[in-house]
Write an enzyme that holds these catalytic residues in place. Structure first.
Site, mmCIF file in Angstrom:
data_model
loop_
_atom_site.group_PDB
_atom_site.id
_atom_site.type_symbol
_atom_site.label_atom_id
_atom_site.label_comp_id
_atom_site.label_asym_id
_atom_site.label_seq_id
_atom_site.Cartn_x
_atom_site.Cartn_y
_atom_site.Cartn_z
ATOM 1 N N ASP A 18 1.367 -0.986 0.680
ATOM 2 C CA ASP A 18 0.426 -0.269 0.367
ATOM 3 C C ASP A 18 0.848 0.716 0.203
ATOM 4 O O ASP A 18 1.672 0.566 0.189
ATOM 5 C CB ASP A 18 -0.844 0.045 0.830
ATOM 6 N N SER A 19 0.286 2.495 -0.525
ATOM 7 C CA SER A 19 1.079 3.388 -0.263
ATOM 8 C C SER A 19 1.447 4.253 0.466
ATOM 9 O O SER A 19 2.561 4.624 1.582
ATOM 10 C CB SER A 19 -0.088 4.907 -0.795
ATOM 11 N N TYR A 50 -0.738 8.463 -2.576
ATOM 12 C CA TYR A 50 -0.931 8.544 -4.173
ATOM 13 C C TYR A 50 -2.337 9.699 -3.795
ATOM 14 O O TYR A 50 -2.059 9.432 -5.393
ATOM 15 C CB TYR A 50 -0.399 7.065 -4.275
ATOM 16 N N GLY A 51 -2.685 9.732 -3.605
ATOM 17 C CA GLY A 51 -4.541 9.669 -3.595
ATOM 18 C C GLY A 51 -4.895 10.910 -5.285
ATOM 19 O O GLY A 51 -5.911 10.175 -5.544
ATOM 20 N N CYS A 81 -4.490 -1.723 -1.866
ATOM 21 C CA CYS A 81 -4.395 0.415 -2.741
ATOM 22 C C CYS A 81 -5.095 0.334 -3.680
ATOM 23 O O CYS A 81 -4.950 -0.500 -4.344
ATOM 24 C CB CYS A 81 -3.219 0.383 -2.998
ATOM 25 N N ASN A 82 -5.956 0.803 -3.338
ATOM 26 C CA ASN A 82 -7.536 1.114 -4.668
ATOM 27 C C ASN A 82 -6.816 2.236 -5.683
ATOM 28 O O ASN A 82 -7.102 1.896 -6.962
ATOM 29 C CB ASN A 82 -8.667 1.824 -4.240
ATOM 30 N N THR A 83 -6.028 3.209 -5.405
ATOM 31 C CA THR A 83 -5.662 4.172 -6.080
ATOM 32 C C THR A 83 -4.345 2.915 -6.705
ATOM 33 O O THR A 83 -4.236 3.567 -8.592
ATOM 34 C CB THR A 83 -4.068 5.496 -5.865
ATOM 35 N N GLU A 166 -3.839 9.396 7.646
ATOM 36 C CA GLU A 166 -1.949 8.888 7.751
ATOM 37 C C GLU A 166 -1.504 10.150 9.423
ATOM 38 O O GLU A 166 -0.187 9.596 9.714
ATOM 39 C CB GLU A 166 -1.286 8.904 7.228
ATOM 40 N N CYS A 200 -11.575 2.558 -0.784
ATOM 41 C CA CYS A 200 -9.720 2.953 -0.430
ATOM 42 C C CYS A 200 -9.470 2.288 0.869
ATOM 43 O O CYS A 200 -10.371 2.225 2.004
ATOM 44 C CB CYS A 200 -10.065 4.652 0.254
ATOM 45 N N THR A 201 -7.939 1.387 0.992
ATOM 46 C CA THR A 201 -8.081 0.542 2.809
ATOM 47 C C THR A 201 -7.478 1.172 4.186
ATOM 48 O O THR A 201 -7.779 1.061 4.696
ATOM 49 C CB THR A 201 -6.716 -0.249 2.135
ATOM 50 N N HIS A 202 -7.411 2.575 3.626
ATOM 51 C CA HIS A 202 -7.372 3.187 4.251
ATOM 52 C C HIS A 202 -8.904 3.725 5.373
ATOM 53 O O HIS A 202 -8.506 3.874 6.655
ATOM 54 C CB HIS A 202 -6.865 4.842 4.324
#
Ligand code: DGL
Length: 282
Positions: A18-19, A50-51, A81-83, A166, A200-202
């Site tokens: 993931d980012s 990265y979004g 990571c979806n992005t 983050e 989004c995995t966040h």
């Protein structure tokens, strides 16, 4: 000369990329469902989020991270990571792997999610919340239309959510403003949305706050269980790949940024103490 590796594989861990920290929500569920495998987690925290980055930049960064995981011995990498899945996966699968690592595999989180979203909605109206990159790629509407053409998809970019998470500000009162703002914008598009995908995995870290601002009865779908089910099924259906996944139940963590701050925040996402190593991504 190209780095062509056609030699036979040796067993290795499954790489989870993931980012930043979001992919840890996926890793946590993988460890719960299929704990027998070895995993290496890589967070590119030095360059997250990265979004809002361009296709080219997300593709370059993601490819570098995939290569780093291959160099650490992974034969199979999941872009948690979806992005990265929306912007870089196709190029990696169709160009980078055939030219450089024809025996290795990279999978994303979009397809497992879009395959099953049609099962959840009764009204046929689904909301997608994601980073600006994921939303502008149009990957969700295109893929959902492929699997469930009867579903209407409404999208909303939430560019402030990843930075809040983050920076560990997601539980504070200030976060409510941006949580409500993007949810209001989503429901302004349709009051009949009955299912929301946290694309989004966040975002699972914001679930408590999101629940405060959505109408009762709207289903919130996180990807962790969907991706874990899908990977477990994939490994069952692909014994030729599964046999190259090592099974000592070991997990290693790498970050491209400072290890101490990674470990501190990673605990929140992973739910357990994490001890990472630094990895320079080039
Ligand atoms: N967890 C990533 C995703 O699923 C966050 C992207 C970002 O770095 O902005 O999209």
């Amino acid at each position: 000369m190209k780095n062509i590796k056609t030699n036979s594989l040796v067993k290795g861990p499954i790489g989870i990329f993931d980012s930043g920290f979001g992919g840890l929500t996926i890793l946590k569920e993988l460890v719960k469902q299929i704990p027998q495998y070895d995993y290496i987690y890589l967070g590119d925290n030095a360059r997250a989020p990265y979004g809002n980055r361009s296709y080219q930049v997300v593709t370059n960064y993601t490819t570098q991270c995939v290569k780093a995981l291959f160099d650490l011995g992974c034969n199979l990498v999941i872009l948690a990571c979806n992005t990265a899945s929306a912007k870089a996966l196709r190029t990696i699968q169709q160009q980078y792997l055939p030219e450089n690592f024809p025996t290795k595999k990279v999978l994303g989180v979009l397809r497992p999610t879009t395959e099953i979203v049609g099962n959840y909605s009764k009204t046929g109206n689904v909301g997608i919340l994601g980073t600006s990159g994921t939303i502008s790629s149009m990957s969700y509407p295109i893929e959902i239309n492929h699997f469930s053409p009867h579903i209407n998809v409404f999208q909303q970019a939430c560019p402030m959510w990843v930075p809040l998470i983050e920076n560990n500000e997601h539980n504070d009162n200030g976060a409510d403003y941006f949580v409500k703002k993007y949810l209001d914008l989503l429901f302004e598009q349709s009051a009949d949305i009955d299912t929301i995908i946290l694309a989004c995995t966040h975002y699972p870290l914001l679930i408590k706050k999101i629940k405060k601002y959505i109408p009762a009865g709207v289903k919130l779908i996180s990807q962790n269980k969907i991706v874990a089910n899908s990977l477990s099924n994939y490994l069952y259906r692909h014994p030729e790949i599964e046999k190259y996944c090592s099974k000592n139940a070991e997990i290693k963590f790498y970050t491209s940024d400072d290890c101490l701050s990674f470990d501190f925040t990673a605990n929140t996402f992973f739910g357990k103490k994490v001890k990472s190593k630094h990895l320079e991504i080039i």
